[in-house]
Scaffold this active site. Sequence first.
Site, PDB file in Angstrom:
ATOM      1  N   LYS A  14       0.849  -1.198   0.000  1.00  0.00           N
ATOM      2  CA  LYS A  14       0.000   0.000   0.000  1.00  0.00           C
ATOM      3  C   LYS A  14       0.878   1.238   0.000  1.00  0.00           C
ATOM      4  O   LYS A  14       2.016   1.223   0.479  1.00  0.00           O
ATOM      5  CB  LYS A  14      -0.942   0.029   1.197  1.00  0.00           C
ATOM      6  CG  LYS A  14      -0.281   0.012   2.592  1.00  0.00           C
ATOM      7  CD  LYS A  14       0.106   1.359   3.157  1.00  0.00           C
ATOM      8  CE  LYS A  14       0.854   1.230   4.478  1.00  0.00           C
ATOM      9  NZ  LYS A  14       1.586   2.413   4.895  1.00  0.00           N
ATOM     10  N   ASP A 141      -2.757  -2.245   9.826  1.00  0.00           N
ATOM     11  CA  ASP A 141      -2.672  -2.195   8.359  1.00  0.00           C
ATOM     12  C   ASP A 141      -3.088  -3.519   7.697  1.00  0.00           C
ATOM     13  O   ASP A 141      -3.143  -3.610   6.472  1.00  0.00           O
ATOM     14  CB  ASP A 141      -1.241  -1.867   7.904  1.00  0.00           C
ATOM     15  CG  ASP A 141      -0.904  -0.382   8.090  1.00  0.00           C
ATOM     16  OD1 ASP A 141      -1.823   0.417   8.363  1.00  0.00           O
ATOM     17  OD2 ASP A 141       0.278  -0.034   7.958  1.00  0.00           O
TER      18      ASP A 141
HETATM   19  P1  ATP Z   1       4.241  -0.435   8.064  1.00  0.00           P
HETATM   20  O1  ATP Z   1       4.212   0.421   6.846  1.00  0.00           O
HETATM   21  O2  ATP Z   1       3.072  -1.370   8.215  1.00  0.00           O
HETATM   22  O3  ATP Z   1       4.531   0.292   9.329  1.00  0.00           O
HETATM   23  P2  ATP Z   1       6.710  -1.340   7.038  1.00  0.00           P
HETATM   24  O4  ATP Z   1       6.274  -1.588   5.630  1.00  0.00           O
HETATM   25  O5  ATP Z   1       7.480  -0.098   7.313  1.00  0.00           O
HETATM   26  O6  ATP Z   1       5.468  -1.421   7.970  1.00  0.00           O
HETATM   27  P3  ATP Z   1       7.430  -4.084   7.336  1.00  0.00           P
HETATM   28  O7  ATP Z   1       8.065  -4.532   6.062  1.00  0.00           O
HETATM   29  O8  ATP Z   1       6.053  -4.518   7.603  1.00  0.00           O
HETATM   30  O9  ATP Z   1       7.584  -2.524   7.513  1.00  0.00           O
HETATM   31  O10 ATP Z   1       8.415  -4.552   8.503  1.00  0.00           O
HETATM   32  C1  ATP Z   1       8.437  -3.983   9.784  1.00  0.00           C
HETATM   33  C2  ATP Z   1       9.082  -4.999  10.721  1.00  0.00           C
HETATM   34  O11 ATP Z   1       8.148  -6.049  10.916  1.00  0.00           O
HETATM   35  C3  ATP Z   1      10.320  -5.658  10.147  1.00  0.00           C
HETATM   36  O12 ATP Z   1      11.479  -4.973  10.512  1.00  0.00           O
HETATM   37  C4  ATP Z   1      10.255  -7.063  10.719  1.00  0.00           C
HETATM   38  O13 ATP Z   1      11.028  -7.162  11.877  1.00  0.00           O
HETATM   39  C5  ATP Z   1       8.812  -7.290  11.114  1.00  0.00           C
HETATM   40  N1  ATP Z   1       8.072  -8.324  10.319  1.00  0.00           N
HETATM   41  C6  ATP Z   1       7.229  -9.234  10.800  1.00  0.00           C
HETATM   42  N2  ATP Z   1       6.705  -9.993   9.839  1.00  0.00           N
HETATM   43  C7  ATP Z   1       7.214  -9.559   8.687  1.00  0.00           C
HETATM   44  C8  ATP Z   1       7.049  -9.955   7.344  1.00  0.00           C
HETATM   45  N3  ATP Z   1       6.242 -10.965   6.986  1.00  0.00           N
HETATM   46  N4  ATP Z   1       7.689  -9.258   6.399  1.00  0.00           N
HETATM   47  C9  ATP Z   1       8.486  -8.219   6.760  1.00  0.00           C
HETATM   48  N5  ATP Z   1       8.721  -7.843   8.020  1.00  0.00           N
HETATM   49  C10 ATP Z   1       8.087  -8.487   8.994  1.00  0.00           C
END
Ligand code: ATP
Length: 310
Positions: A14, A141
Amino acid sequence: MSRHAVITVRVPAKVNVQLGVGGLRPDGFHDLANVFFAVALGDLVTARQGAGVKLTCEGPGSDQVPLDDSNLAARAAYALAAHHGIEANVALHIEKAIPVAGGMAGGSADGAAALVACDALWELGTPTEVLHELAAELGSDVPFALLGGVALGRDRGETLSPLPVPGTFQWIFAVADGGLSTPAVFRECDRLRAEAGTGHTSEQVTTPDADPALLAALAAGDPKALAAALTNDLQPAAVSLRPSLAETLRVGTAAGALAALVSGSGPTTAFLAQDAESAESVARALRESGTCRAAHVTYGPVPGAAVLAD
Ligand code: ATP
Protein backbone atom coordinates in the site's frame (compact mmCIF):
# COMPACT_ATOMS: atom_id res chain seq x y z
CA MET A 1 -7.07 -30.80 4.26
CA SER A 2 -7.33 -29.13 0.89
CA ARG A 3 -7.40 -31.09 -2.35
CA HIS A 4 -4.82 -28.51 -3.40
CA ALA A 5 -1.43 -29.34 -1.93
CA VAL A 6 -0.16 -25.82 -2.63
CA ILE A 7 -2.02 -22.52 -2.31
CA THR A 8 -0.41 -19.31 -3.58
CA VAL A 9 -1.74 -15.91 -2.59
CA ARG A 10 -0.77 -12.61 -4.19
CA VAL A 11 -1.00 -9.60 -1.89
CA PRO A 12 -0.46 -5.91 -2.69
CA ALA A 13 1.66 -3.28 -0.95
CA LYS A 14 0.00 0.00 0.00
CA VAL A 15 0.84 3.64 -0.35
CA ASN A 16 -1.00 6.20 1.78
CA VAL A 17 -2.27 8.88 -0.58
CA GLN A 18 -3.31 10.80 2.53
CA LEU A 19 -1.80 10.14 5.94
CA GLY A 20 -3.19 12.64 8.43
CA VAL A 21 -1.77 12.11 11.90
CA GLY A 22 -3.63 13.36 14.97
CA GLY A 23 -2.04 13.97 18.36
CA LEU A 24 -0.55 11.33 20.65
CA ARG A 25 -3.35 9.64 22.61
CA PRO A 26 -3.00 8.59 26.24
CA ASP A 27 -2.88 4.95 25.05
CA GLY A 28 0.23 5.69 22.95
CA PHE A 29 -1.51 5.54 19.55
CA HIS A 30 -2.41 8.35 17.15
CA ASP A 31 -5.77 8.82 15.43
CA LEU A 32 -5.24 8.73 11.70
CA ALA A 33 -7.06 10.00 8.63
CA ASN A 34 -5.69 7.48 6.26
CA VAL A 35 -6.42 6.88 2.60
CA PHE A 36 -4.86 3.58 1.55
CA PHE A 37 -4.14 2.76 -2.08
CA ALA A 38 -3.13 -0.81 -3.11
CA VAL A 39 -0.40 -1.15 -5.74
CA ALA A 40 0.63 -4.13 -7.87
CA LEU A 41 4.09 -4.29 -6.30
CA GLY A 42 3.33 -7.20 -4.00
CA ASP A 43 4.46 -10.37 -2.23
CA LEU A 44 3.51 -13.97 -2.99
CA VAL A 45 2.77 -16.22 -0.04
CA THR A 46 2.60 -19.98 -0.64
CA ALA A 47 1.06 -22.39 1.86
CA ARG A 48 1.76 -26.14 1.87
CA GLN A 49 0.87 -28.86 4.30
CA GLY A 50 3.37 -29.11 7.15
CA ALA A 51 3.82 -30.01 10.79
CA GLY A 52 3.59 -26.94 13.01
CA VAL A 53 4.13 -23.50 11.47
CA LYS A 54 7.32 -23.30 9.37
CA LEU A 55 8.40 -20.19 7.52
CA THR A 56 10.82 -19.49 4.68
CA CYS A 57 11.42 -16.26 2.82
CA GLU A 58 13.30 -15.16 -0.31
CA GLY A 59 13.78 -11.90 -2.17
CA PRO A 60 15.33 -8.47 -1.52
CA GLY A 61 15.66 -7.73 2.20
CA SER A 62 14.53 -11.23 3.18
CA ASP A 63 17.51 -11.52 5.54
CA GLN A 64 15.76 -8.89 7.73
CA VAL A 65 12.48 -10.80 7.85
CA PRO A 66 12.05 -12.76 11.10
CA LEU A 67 11.37 -16.47 10.49
CA ASP A 68 10.09 -17.20 13.98
CA ASP A 69 6.60 -16.85 15.47
CA SER A 70 6.92 -13.04 15.50
CA ASN A 71 6.45 -12.97 11.71
CA LEU A 72 2.99 -11.65 10.91
CA ALA A 73 2.39 -14.54 8.50
CA ALA A 74 3.05 -17.07 11.27
CA ARG A 75 0.91 -15.08 13.72
CA ALA A 76 -1.90 -15.07 11.16
CA ALA A 77 -1.73 -18.87 10.79
CA TYR A 78 -1.91 -19.34 14.58
CA ALA A 79 -4.76 -16.83 14.92
CA LEU A 80 -6.86 -18.51 12.23
CA ALA A 81 -6.23 -22.00 13.64
CA ALA A 82 -7.07 -20.82 17.19
CA HIS A 83 -10.31 -19.24 15.96
CA HIS A 84 -11.40 -22.60 14.52
CA GLY A 85 -9.99 -24.65 17.40
CA ILE A 86 -7.64 -26.61 15.14
CA GLU A 87 -3.89 -27.16 15.11
CA ALA A 88 -1.82 -24.83 12.97
CA ASN A 89 0.04 -27.06 10.52
CA VAL A 90 1.47 -25.23 7.51
CA ALA A 91 4.71 -24.47 5.68
CA LEU A 92 4.56 -20.86 4.51
CA HIS A 93 6.93 -19.45 1.92
CA ILE A 94 7.12 -15.68 1.34
CA GLU A 95 8.44 -14.31 -1.96
CA LYS A 96 9.24 -10.72 -0.96
CA ALA A 97 8.95 -7.89 -3.41
CA ILE A 98 7.58 -5.31 -0.95
CA PRO A 99 10.51 -3.36 0.57
CA VAL A 100 11.12 -4.59 4.14
CA ALA A 101 10.55 -1.92 6.83
CA GLY A 102 9.86 0.42 3.91
CA GLY A 103 6.56 2.04 4.88
CA MET A 104 4.53 -0.09 2.44
CA ALA A 105 3.05 -2.47 5.04
CA GLY A 106 4.92 -5.54 3.80
CA GLY A 107 4.61 -7.47 7.04
CA SER A 108 0.91 -6.64 7.25
CA ALA A 109 0.48 -7.80 3.64
CA ASP A 110 2.07 -11.15 4.47
CA GLY A 111 -0.23 -11.48 7.49
CA ALA A 112 -3.28 -10.92 5.30
CA ALA A 113 -1.94 -13.31 2.65
CA ALA A 114 -1.31 -16.02 5.23
CA LEU A 115 -4.89 -15.71 6.54
CA VAL A 116 -6.25 -16.23 3.02
CA ALA A 117 -3.74 -18.99 2.15
CA CYS A 118 -4.33 -21.00 5.34
CA ASP A 119 -8.09 -20.56 5.05
CA ALA A 120 -7.92 -22.14 1.57
CA LEU A 121 -5.37 -24.84 2.49
CA TRP A 122 -7.33 -25.91 5.56
CA GLU A 123 -10.67 -25.58 3.67
CA LEU A 124 -12.22 -23.50 6.45
CA GLY A 125 -14.41 -21.17 4.39
CA THR A 126 -14.04 -18.46 7.05
CA PRO A 127 -16.53 -15.61 6.45
CA THR A 128 -14.93 -12.38 5.18
CA GLU A 129 -16.04 -10.43 8.28
CA VAL A 130 -14.26 -12.92 10.54
CA LEU A 131 -11.07 -12.74 8.43
CA HIS A 132 -11.32 -8.96 8.74
CA GLU A 133 -11.65 -9.16 12.56
CA LEU A 134 -8.68 -11.53 12.81
CA ALA A 135 -6.73 -9.19 10.52
CA ALA A 136 -7.52 -6.15 12.73
CA GLU A 137 -6.23 -8.04 15.78
CA LEU A 138 -2.95 -8.76 13.97
CA GLY A 139 -2.28 -5.10 13.15
CA SER A 140 -3.96 -1.92 11.97
CA ASP A 141 -2.67 -2.20 8.36
CA VAL A 142 -3.63 -5.88 7.91
CA PRO A 143 -7.36 -5.38 7.08
CA PHE A 144 -6.52 -3.11 4.16
CA ALA A 145 -4.19 -5.75 2.66
CA LEU A 146 -7.22 -8.10 2.66
CA LEU A 147 -9.50 -5.50 1.11
CA GLY A 148 -7.22 -3.85 -1.49
CA GLY A 149 -8.38 -1.17 -3.91
CA VAL A 150 -8.57 2.28 -2.31
CA ALA A 151 -10.09 2.83 1.13
CA LEU A 152 -10.50 5.42 3.80
CA GLY A 153 -9.25 4.20 7.17
CA ARG A 154 -10.24 5.75 10.50
CA ASP A 155 -9.14 5.18 14.10
CA ARG A 156 -5.76 3.45 13.88
CA GLY A 157 -6.43 2.62 10.23
CA GLU A 158 -8.40 -0.58 10.72
CA THR A 159 -11.93 0.84 10.23
CA LEU A 160 -12.19 0.89 6.45
CA SER A 161 -14.60 2.38 3.91
CA PRO A 162 -13.89 1.36 0.30
CA LEU A 163 -13.63 4.21 -2.22
CA PRO A 164 -14.53 3.35 -5.82
CA VAL A 165 -11.80 4.64 -8.15
CA PRO A 166 -12.08 4.43 -11.95
CA GLY A 167 -9.02 3.68 -14.10
CA THR A 168 -5.43 3.05 -13.17
CA PHE A 169 -2.69 5.31 -11.81
CA GLN A 170 1.01 4.88 -12.61
CA TRP A 171 3.40 4.83 -9.66
CA ILE A 172 7.14 4.56 -9.14
CA PHE A 173 8.61 3.45 -5.80
CA ALA A 174 12.22 4.22 -4.89
CA VAL A 175 13.60 1.77 -2.35
CA ALA A 176 16.08 3.21 0.15
CA ASP A 177 18.96 1.35 1.79
CA GLY A 178 17.82 -0.02 5.14
CA GLY A 179 14.48 0.55 6.81
CA LEU A 180 12.88 2.97 9.24
CA SER A 181 11.04 1.82 12.34
CA THR A 182 7.40 2.97 12.20
CA PRO A 183 7.21 3.70 15.98
CA ALA A 184 10.45 5.73 15.71
CA VAL A 185 8.93 7.84 12.89
CA PHE A 186 5.79 8.53 14.95
CA ARG A 187 8.01 9.52 17.92
CA GLU A 188 9.97 11.88 15.65
CA CYS A 189 6.67 13.38 14.39
CA ASP A 190 5.67 14.08 18.03
CA ARG A 191 9.13 15.51 18.80
CA LEU A 192 9.06 17.84 15.77
CA ARG A 193 5.56 19.07 16.69
CA ALA A 194 6.58 19.72 20.30
CA GLU A 195 9.73 21.51 19.11
CA ALA A 196 7.70 23.68 16.72
CA GLY A 197 5.49 24.70 19.64
CA THR A 198 2.32 23.40 17.95
CA GLY A 199 1.76 20.75 20.61
CA HIS A 200 1.68 17.02 19.94
CA THR A 201 -0.96 15.44 22.18
CA SER A 202 -4.49 14.45 21.15
CA GLU A 203 -5.76 17.40 23.21
CA GLN A 204 -3.60 19.82 21.23
CA VAL A 205 -3.78 18.40 17.69
CA THR A 206 -7.10 17.63 16.05
CA THR A 207 -7.16 14.64 13.71
CA PRO A 208 -7.39 15.79 10.13
CA ASP A 209 -10.36 14.63 8.08
CA ALA A 210 -10.12 12.99 4.69
CA ASP A 211 -9.35 15.78 2.23
CA PRO A 212 -12.38 16.45 -0.05
CA ALA A 213 -10.04 17.46 -2.94
CA LEU A 214 -8.24 14.12 -2.65
CA LEU A 215 -11.50 12.15 -2.58
CA ALA A 216 -12.73 14.06 -5.65
CA ALA A 217 -9.46 13.38 -7.53
CA LEU A 218 -9.73 9.66 -6.75
CA ALA A 219 -13.40 9.51 -7.76
CA ALA A 220 -12.54 11.22 -11.06
CA GLY A 221 -9.49 9.00 -11.72
CA ASP A 222 -7.53 12.21 -12.36
CA PRO A 223 -3.74 11.85 -11.79
CA LYS A 224 -2.96 15.60 -11.89
CA ALA A 225 -5.63 16.38 -9.30
CA LEU A 226 -4.49 13.43 -7.18
CA ALA A 227 -0.89 14.65 -7.41
CA ALA A 228 -1.95 18.07 -6.11
CA ALA A 229 -3.76 16.51 -3.14
CA LEU A 230 -1.22 13.89 -1.93
CA THR A 231 -0.19 14.49 1.72
CA ASN A 232 1.73 12.60 4.37
CA ASP A 233 2.00 14.09 7.88
CA LEU A 234 4.81 11.63 8.63
CA GLN A 235 6.98 12.94 5.79
CA PRO A 236 8.80 15.66 7.82
CA ALA A 237 9.63 13.06 10.48
CA ALA A 238 10.88 10.47 7.94
CA VAL A 239 13.02 13.10 6.19
CA SER A 240 14.32 14.34 9.56
CA LEU A 241 15.47 10.81 10.42
CA ARG A 242 16.76 10.16 6.88
CA PRO A 243 17.73 13.54 5.33
CA SER A 244 18.90 11.89 2.07
CA LEU A 245 15.22 11.25 1.19
CA ALA A 246 14.87 14.94 0.27
CA GLU A 247 17.28 14.40 -2.64
CA THR A 248 15.43 11.28 -3.86
CA LEU A 249 12.14 13.24 -3.82
CA ARG A 250 13.80 16.09 -5.74
CA VAL A 251 15.24 13.78 -8.42
CA GLY A 252 11.87 12.16 -9.12
CA THR A 253 10.09 15.50 -9.39
CA ALA A 254 12.81 16.94 -11.66
CA ALA A 255 12.42 13.86 -13.91
CA GLY A 256 8.76 14.67 -14.51
CA ALA A 257 6.82 12.97 -11.70
CA LEU A 258 3.51 14.74 -11.05
CA ALA A 259 4.16 14.43 -7.32
CA ALA A 260 6.58 12.85 -4.88
CA LEU A 261 6.03 11.80 -1.28
CA VAL A 262 7.35 9.50 1.38
CA SER A 263 5.35 6.26 1.48
CA GLY A 264 3.79 5.84 4.95
CA SER A 265 6.57 5.97 7.54
CA GLY A 266 9.24 5.59 4.83
CA PRO A 267 11.98 5.33 3.81
CA THR A 268 10.45 4.17 0.49
CA THR A 269 9.47 7.19 -1.62
CA ALA A 270 6.49 7.21 -4.00
CA PHE A 271 6.10 9.10 -7.28
CA LEU A 272 2.92 9.54 -9.28
CA ALA A 273 3.33 9.72 -13.07
CA GLN A 274 1.02 10.92 -15.84
CA ASP A 275 1.40 7.73 -17.89
CA ALA A 276 3.45 4.54 -18.24
CA GLU A 277 6.08 6.18 -20.47
CA SER A 278 6.69 9.02 -18.04
CA ALA A 279 6.85 6.47 -15.20
CA GLU A 280 9.70 4.64 -16.98
CA SER A 281 11.72 7.84 -17.39
CA VAL A 282 11.20 8.82 -13.73
CA ALA A 283 12.37 5.34 -12.66
CA ARG A 284 15.42 5.59 -14.96
CA ALA A 285 16.39 8.98 -13.50
CA LEU A 286 16.01 7.65 -9.96
CA ARG A 287 18.21 4.62 -10.73
CA GLU A 288 20.87 6.75 -12.44
CA SER A 289 20.90 9.29 -9.59
CA GLY A 290 22.30 6.76 -7.13
CA THR A 291 19.96 8.20 -4.46
CA CYS A 292 18.09 4.90 -4.02
CA ARG A 293 18.82 1.16 -4.07
CA ALA A 294 16.13 0.34 -6.66
CA ALA A 295 13.20 1.98 -8.44
CA HIS A 296 10.09 -0.02 -9.38
CA VAL A 297 7.39 1.01 -11.85
CA THR A 298 3.97 -0.26 -10.85
CA TYR A 299 0.29 0.67 -10.93
CA GLY A 300 -2.90 0.61 -8.93
CA PRO A 301 -5.42 0.27 -7.54
CA VAL A 302 -5.36 -3.54 -7.45
CA PRO A 303 -7.42 -6.05 -5.42
CA GLY A 304 -6.44 -7.29 -1.94
CA ALA A 305 -4.97 -10.67 -0.96
CA ALA A 306 -6.31 -13.36 -3.31
CA VAL A 307 -5.57 -16.98 -4.17
CA LEU A 308 -3.93 -17.38 -7.59
CA ALA A 309 -5.75 -19.73 -9.92
CA ASP A 310 -3.99 -23.10 -10.52
P1 ATP B 1 4.24 -0.43 8.06
O1 ATP B 1 4.21 0.42 6.85
O2 ATP B 1 3.07 -1.37 8.21
O3 ATP B 1 4.53 0.29 9.33
P2 ATP B 1 6.71 -1.34 7.04
O4 ATP B 1 6.27 -1.59 5.63
O5 ATP B 1 7.48 -0.10 7.31
O6 ATP B 1 5.47 -1.42 7.97
P3 ATP B 1 7.43 -4.08 7.34
O7 ATP B 1 8.07 -4.53 6.06
O8 ATP B 1 6.05 -4.52 7.60
O9 ATP B 1 7.58 -2.52 7.51
O10 ATP B 1 8.42 -4.55 8.50
C1 ATP B 1 8.44 -3.98 9.78
C2 ATP B 1 9.08 -5.00 10.72
O11 ATP B 1 8.15 -6.05 10.92
C3 ATP B 1 10.32 -5.66 10.15
O12 ATP B 1 11.48 -4.97 10.51
C4 ATP B 1 10.26 -7.06 10.72
O13 ATP B 1 11.03 -7.16 11.88
C5 ATP B 1 8.81 -7.29 11.11
N1 ATP B 1 8.07 -8.32 10.32
C6 ATP B 1 7.23 -9.23 10.80
N2 ATP B 1 6.70 -9.99 9.84
C7 ATP B 1 7.21 -9.56 8.69
C8 ATP B 1 7.05 -9.95 7.34
N3 ATP B 1 6.24 -10.97 6.99
N4 ATP B 1 7.69 -9.26 6.40
C9 ATP B 1 8.49 -8.22 6.76
N5 ATP B 1 8.72 -7.84 8.02
C10 ATP B 1 8.09 -8.49 8.99
